[in-house]
Scaffold this active site. Structure first.
Site, PDB file in Angstrom:
ATOM      1  N   GLY A  46       0.870  -1.174   0.000  1.00 31.84           N
ATOM      2  CA  GLY A  46       0.000   0.000   0.000  1.00 31.84           C
ATOM      3  C   GLY A  46       0.909   1.226   0.000  1.00 31.84           C
ATOM      4  N   ALA A  47       0.632   2.168  -0.920  1.00 36.64           N
ATOM      5  CA  ALA A  47       1.579   3.271  -1.150  1.00 36.64           C
ATOM      6  C   ALA A  47       1.966   4.044   0.129  1.00 36.64           C
ATOM      7  CB  ALA A  47       1.013   4.200  -2.215  1.00 36.64           C
ATOM      8  N   ARG A  92      10.271  -1.039  -4.871  1.00 34.58           N
ATOM      9  CA  ARG A  92       8.999  -1.051  -5.612  1.00 34.58           C
ATOM     10  C   ARG A  92       8.915   0.245  -6.415  1.00 34.58           C
ATOM     11  NH1 ARG A  92       3.480  -3.224  -3.322  1.00 34.58           N
ATOM     12  NH2 ARG A  92       3.300  -3.945  -5.465  1.00 34.58           N
ATOM     13  N   GLN A 199      -5.535  -8.959  -2.459  1.00 30.44           N
ATOM     14  CA  GLN A 199      -5.560  -7.938  -1.405  1.00 30.44           C
ATOM     15  C   GLN A 199      -6.998  -7.573  -1.009  1.00 30.44           C
ATOM     16  OE1 GLN A 199      -3.514  -7.943  -4.001  1.00 30.44           O
ATOM     17  NE2 GLN A 199      -1.644  -6.785  -3.654  1.00 30.44           N
ATOM     18  N   ASP A 240      -1.394   4.774  -6.462  1.00 26.58           N
ATOM     19  CA  ASP A 240       0.045   4.615  -6.213  1.00 26.58           C
ATOM     20  C   ASP A 240       0.848   5.771  -6.776  1.00 26.58           C
ATOM     21  OD1 ASP A 240      -1.101   1.711  -6.131  1.00 26.58           O
ATOM     22  OD2 ASP A 240       0.783   1.747  -5.009  1.00 26.58           O
ATOM     23  N   LYS A 251      -3.623  -0.443  -8.374  1.00 27.31           N
ATOM     24  CA  LYS A 251      -3.556  -1.901  -8.517  1.00 27.31           C
ATOM     25  C   LYS A 251      -4.160  -2.380  -9.833  1.00 27.31           C
ATOM     26  CE  LYS A 251      -2.045  -4.422  -6.549  1.00 27.31           C
ATOM     27  NZ  LYS A 251      -0.704  -4.953  -6.976  1.00 27.31           N
TER      28      LYS A 251
HETATM   29  O1  MRU Z   1       0.566  -4.053  -4.616  1.00 22.54           O
HETATM   30  P1  MRU Z   1      -0.079  -3.313  -3.489  1.00 22.54           P
HETATM   31  O2  MRU Z   1      -0.912  -4.165  -2.602  1.00 22.54           O
HETATM   32  O3  MRU Z   1       0.929  -2.481  -2.718  1.00 22.54           O
HETATM   33  O4  MRU Z   1      -1.054  -2.298  -4.205  1.00 22.54           O
HETATM   34  C1  MRU Z   1      -1.773  -1.398  -3.408  1.00 22.54           C
HETATM   35  C2  MRU Z   1      -2.657  -0.499  -4.187  1.00 22.54           C
HETATM   36  O5  MRU Z   1      -2.698  -0.518  -5.388  1.00 22.54           O
HETATM   37  C3  MRU Z   1      -3.423   0.505  -3.384  1.00 22.54           C
HETATM   38  O6  MRU Z   1      -4.662   0.751  -3.959  1.00 22.54           O
HETATM   39  C4  MRU Z   1      -2.608   1.822  -3.347  1.00 22.54           C
HETATM   40  O7  MRU Z   1      -1.302   1.570  -2.942  1.00 22.54           O
HETATM   41  C5  MRU Z   1      -3.224   2.818  -2.451  1.00 22.54           C
HETATM   42  S1  MRU Z   1      -3.126   2.367  -0.764  1.00 22.54           S
HETATM   43  C6  MRU Z   1      -3.824   3.617   0.146  1.00 22.54           C
END
Ligand code: MRU
Length: 354
Positions: A46-47, A92, A199, A240, A251
């Protein structure tokens, strides 16, 4: 509400999100490399959460350099510290919050060349704690701004997990959902399970269930039909990275959800803090998209589901063009089209405030 991480001064404890919902276990990170590993493996994800975790990782990195050369001045440690920063950023590539947070810590160290390494360590730690605390407050403001957009008895669809688990607490898209629940205007959240790593199923459904917020789990290929049959009021997802024209990386699968929402005339909102904007990128075509291991697609929770020789394309994110986005909910209010002008205005306002 679940806690994603806890700082202990010389270590960082992370909730292991790869084990949820079956096991609630934590990982104790004594050095920045382990935090970087956790970010790569999605143990923390999550960002905003990876931004905060990386900020604490930078503090661990600085402490390690300082302990190796106790008499060194801050200036002598900076070249090695720059390498720590680069290593963490490489873990990442898509979520800009990661680079935003580590750059903030590194830039602060740059401004303190005359200080002792120990004094710098304390200042960096204060900033990392601040990044963590600010994220929770920012999410609360996003929640208030977003909940105001929803009607009574709102039915909302979300994708992936942009909740307390993806942040330092409360959540962005799920921050809006939480606020709407507090305001008594939330009827149901439909959570896409979000292949390949689930997720939505493992994290969003679990997080909302834990807090007694009504949630219905659907598989990704049910989203369009859910829109047609369940009278949804809005789609709300996280982000992100948001380019200067509003194009938004989130995502994988978000783009398809946005297309379906457009067809069904359902408002499609992004909920994200300012730290998710990348004002340096003119449009989403420049956002780096992480590609992950093929096994994530050929297996489901360790069980083989495809021929082992099958070719796989496994982008972790996609980019939703801004013309599919009804509004971007930030801590400063809700941005809408024309995005280029409105994002520029916000950027100018932030620069004036600095
Ligand atoms: O691969 P992830 O689980 O890190 O992807 C997360 C997402 O795409 C979330 O929607 C994004 O990071 C926003 S979290 C507030």
């Amino acid at each position: 509400m679940v806690k994603t991480m806890q700082w202990q001064g010389k270590s960082l404890t992370l909730l292991d999100q790869t084990k949820l919902p079956l096991e609630i276990t934590t990982i104790l990170c004594h050095d920045y490399r382990r935090v970087g590993e956790a970010i790569k493996r999605l143990e923390v994800r999550g960002a905003p959460a990876i931004g905060a975790a990386a900020a604490f990782a930078m503090v661990l990195g600085w402490q390690e350099l300082m302990d190796a050369c106790p008499k060194a001045t801050a200036t002598t440690l900076l070249p090695a510290f720059e390498k720590t920063k680069a290593e963490l950023i490489a873990t990442r590539p898509t979520a800009v919050n990661l680079a935003w947070a580590v750059e903030k810590i590194y830039t602060l160290a740059l401004t303190l060349p005359e200080e002792s390494a120990a004094a710098v360590a304390l200042t960096l730690e204060t900033l990392a704690n601040q990044i963590y605390e600010d994220d929770i407050n920012v999410n609360k403001r996003i929640g208030i701004n977003g909940a105001a957009l929803l009607p009574k008895k709102a039915k909302v669809l979300t994708h992936c997990n942009a909740g307390a688990l993806a942040t330092c607490g409360w959540g962005t898209a799920l921050g809006v959902v939480r606020q709407a629940f507090v305001d008594g205007k939330l009827a149901m959240v439909y959570a896409d399970e979000t292949r390949p790593l689930l997720q939505g199923a493992r994290l969003t459904a679990w997080e909302l269930e834990e807090d007694g917020i009504p949630v219905t789990l659907i598989t990704d290929n049910m989203a369009a039909w859910t829109m047609q049959t369940q009278q949804l009021d809005a789609v709300i997802v996280g982000a992100d990275r948001i380019a200067a024209n509003g194009d938004t990386a989130n995502k994988i699968g978000t783009y398809g959800v946005a297309l379906a929402a457009k067809h069904h005339r359902i408002p499609f909102y992004i909920a994200a803090p300012i730290s998710t904007f990348d004002f340096s990128l003119a449009d989403g075509g420049h956002i780096p998209i992480e590609e992950r291991d093929a096994m994530e697609v050929k297996q489901l929770q360790g069980v083989v589901t495809a021929p082992q020789q099958a070719k796989v394309f496994n982008p972790a994110f996609d980019v939703t063009p801004s013309d599919l986005i009804t509004g971007i909910i930030t801590e400063y209010g809700v941005l809408s089209a024309p995005y280029v002008e409105n994002i520029k205005k916000l950027q100018n306002k932030l620069q004036e405030e600095d």
